[in-house]
Scaffold this motif. Sequence first.
Motif, PDB file in Angstrom:
ATOM      1  N   ARG A  68       7.389  29.135  14.693  1.00  0.00           N
ATOM      2  CA  ARG A  68       7.547  29.561  13.286  1.00  0.00           C
ATOM      3  C   ARG A  68       7.472  31.083  13.164  1.00  0.00           C
ATOM      4  O   ARG A  68       8.239  31.690  12.416  1.00  0.00           O
ATOM      5  CB  ARG A  68       6.491  28.911  12.406  1.00  0.00           C
ATOM      6  CG  ARG A  68       6.731  27.449  12.154  1.00  0.00           C
ATOM      7  CD  ARG A  68       5.657  26.887  11.212  1.00  0.00           C
ATOM      8  NE  ARG A  68       5.646  25.457  11.219  1.00  0.00           N
ATOM      9  CZ  ARG A  68       6.462  24.700  10.491  1.00  0.00           C
ATOM     10  NH1 ARG A  68       7.341  25.253   9.711  1.00  0.00           N
ATOM     11  NH2 ARG A  68       6.387  23.386  10.557  1.00  0.00           N
ATOM     12  N   LYS A  69       6.542  31.714  13.893  1.00  0.00           N
ATOM     13  CA  LYS A  69       6.408  33.173  13.842  1.00  0.00           C
ATOM     14  C   LYS A  69       7.676  33.861  14.352  1.00  0.00           C
ATOM     15  O   LYS A  69       8.116  34.859  13.778  1.00  0.00           O
ATOM     16  CB  LYS A  69       5.204  33.629  14.661  1.00  0.00           C
ATOM     17  CG  LYS A  69       3.881  33.342  13.984  1.00  0.00           C
ATOM     18  CD  LYS A  69       2.721  33.823  14.845  1.00  0.00           C
ATOM     19  CE  LYS A  69       1.395  33.518  14.182  1.00  0.00           C
ATOM     20  NZ  LYS A  69       0.246  33.966  14.994  1.00  0.00           N
ATOM     21  N   VAL A  70       8.261  33.332  15.412  1.00  0.00           N
ATOM     22  CA  VAL A  70       9.498  33.906  15.950  1.00  0.00           C
ATOM     23  C   VAL A  70      10.631  33.746  14.934  1.00  0.00           C
ATOM     24  O   VAL A  70      11.393  34.681  14.684  1.00  0.00           O
ATOM     25  CB  VAL A  70       9.871  33.257  17.305  1.00  0.00           C
ATOM     26  CG1 VAL A  70      11.274  33.657  17.749  1.00  0.00           C
ATOM     27  CG2 VAL A  70       8.854  33.637  18.372  1.00  0.00           C
ATOM     28  N   LEU A  71      10.724  32.573  14.331  1.00  0.00           N
ATOM     29  CA  LEU A  71      11.768  32.348  13.327  1.00  0.00           C
ATOM     30  C   LEU A  71      11.616  33.285  12.134  1.00  0.00           C
ATOM     31  O   LEU A  71      12.600  33.854  11.652  1.00  0.00           O
ATOM     32  CB  LEU A  71      11.754  30.886  12.860  1.00  0.00           C
ATOM     33  CG  LEU A  71      12.216  29.863  13.893  1.00  0.00           C
ATOM     34  CD1 LEU A  71      11.993  28.444  13.376  1.00  0.00           C
ATOM     35  CD2 LEU A  71      13.662  30.075  14.272  1.00  0.00           C
ATOM     36  N   VAL A  72      10.384  33.468  11.664  1.00  0.00           N
ATOM     37  CA  VAL A  72      10.135  34.374  10.537  1.00  0.00           C
ATOM     38  C   VAL A  72      10.550  35.797  10.909  1.00  0.00           C
ATOM     39  O   VAL A  72      11.185  36.505  10.127  1.00  0.00           O
ATOM     40  CB  VAL A  72       8.651  34.322  10.102  1.00  0.00           C
ATOM     41  CG1 VAL A  72       8.297  35.471   9.179  1.00  0.00           C
ATOM     42  CG2 VAL A  72       8.343  32.993   9.439  1.00  0.00           C
ATOM     43  N   HIS A  73      10.195  36.213  12.131  1.00  0.00           N
ATOM     44  CA  HIS A  73      10.551  37.559  12.598  1.00  0.00           C
ATOM     45  C   HIS A  73      12.057  37.772  12.535  1.00  0.00           C
ATOM     46  O   HIS A  73      12.535  38.756  11.961  1.00  0.00           O
ATOM     47  CB  HIS A  73      10.043  37.778  14.031  1.00  0.00           C
ATOM     48  CG  HIS A  73      10.582  39.010  14.678  1.00  0.00           C
ATOM     49  ND1 HIS A  73      10.080  40.260  14.408  1.00  0.00           N
ATOM     50  CD2 HIS A  73      11.582  39.188  15.571  1.00  0.00           C
ATOM     51  CE1 HIS A  73      10.754  41.159  15.111  1.00  0.00           C
ATOM     52  NE2 HIS A  73      11.662  40.527  15.831  1.00  0.00           N
ATOM     53  N   TYR A  74      12.820  36.851  13.123  1.00  0.00           N
ATOM     54  CA  TYR A  74      14.270  37.044  13.178  1.00  0.00           C
ATOM     55  C   TYR A  74      14.956  36.799  11.837  1.00  0.00           C
ATOM     56  O   TYR A  74      15.952  37.446  11.527  1.00  0.00           O
ATOM     57  CB  TYR A  74      14.884  36.198  14.292  1.00  0.00           C
ATOM     58  CG  TYR A  74      14.554  36.790  15.641  1.00  0.00           C
ATOM     59  CD1 TYR A  74      15.093  38.001  16.045  1.00  0.00           C
ATOM     60  CD2 TYR A  74      13.664  36.165  16.503  1.00  0.00           C
ATOM     61  CE1 TYR A  74      14.776  38.573  17.263  1.00  0.00           C
ATOM     62  CE2 TYR A  74      13.338  36.728  17.730  1.00  0.00           C
ATOM     63  CZ  TYR A  74      13.898  37.932  18.101  1.00  0.00           C
ATOM     64  OH  TYR A  74      13.573  38.505  19.296  1.00  0.00           O
ATOM     65  N   ASP A  75      14.421  35.912  11.020  1.00  0.00           N
ATOM     66  CA  ASP A  75      14.994  35.686   9.696  1.00  0.00           C
ATOM     67  C   ASP A  75      14.806  36.901   8.787  1.00  0.00           C
ATOM     68  O   ASP A  75      15.630  37.167   7.918  1.00  0.00           O
ATOM     69  CB  ASP A  75      14.377  34.454   9.035  1.00  0.00           C
ATOM     70  CG  ASP A  75      14.911  33.149   9.597  1.00  0.00           C
ATOM     71  OD1 ASP A  75      15.952  33.178  10.295  1.00  0.00           O
ATOM     72  OD2 ASP A  75      14.281  32.103   9.358  1.00  0.00           O
TER      73      ASP A  75
END
Length: 72
Positions: free
Chosen positions: A22-29
């Motif tokens: 989730r943290k990686v997705l938030v970063h790239y989003d």
Amino acid sequence: MSRIASSKLSPFPPGWNEERVRKVLVHYDAQSEDEAVAEDEAAYETPGQTIMEVPTDLVSAVRELIAKRHAA
């Protein structure tokens, strides 16, 4: 029931969990297009690493070599 059948298999690679994904997705989003390009370009300047194209049929052999190096 066998030990394998009774254990819960993780859908994530070792060291990863749902929170990390989730943290990686938030970063790239949250990245702008310019930030994403800058991050990609910075990868080419990382000291001690080289970016190259590898023929698809050699990818598994290259991964094995990298894994052996990390294990040593």
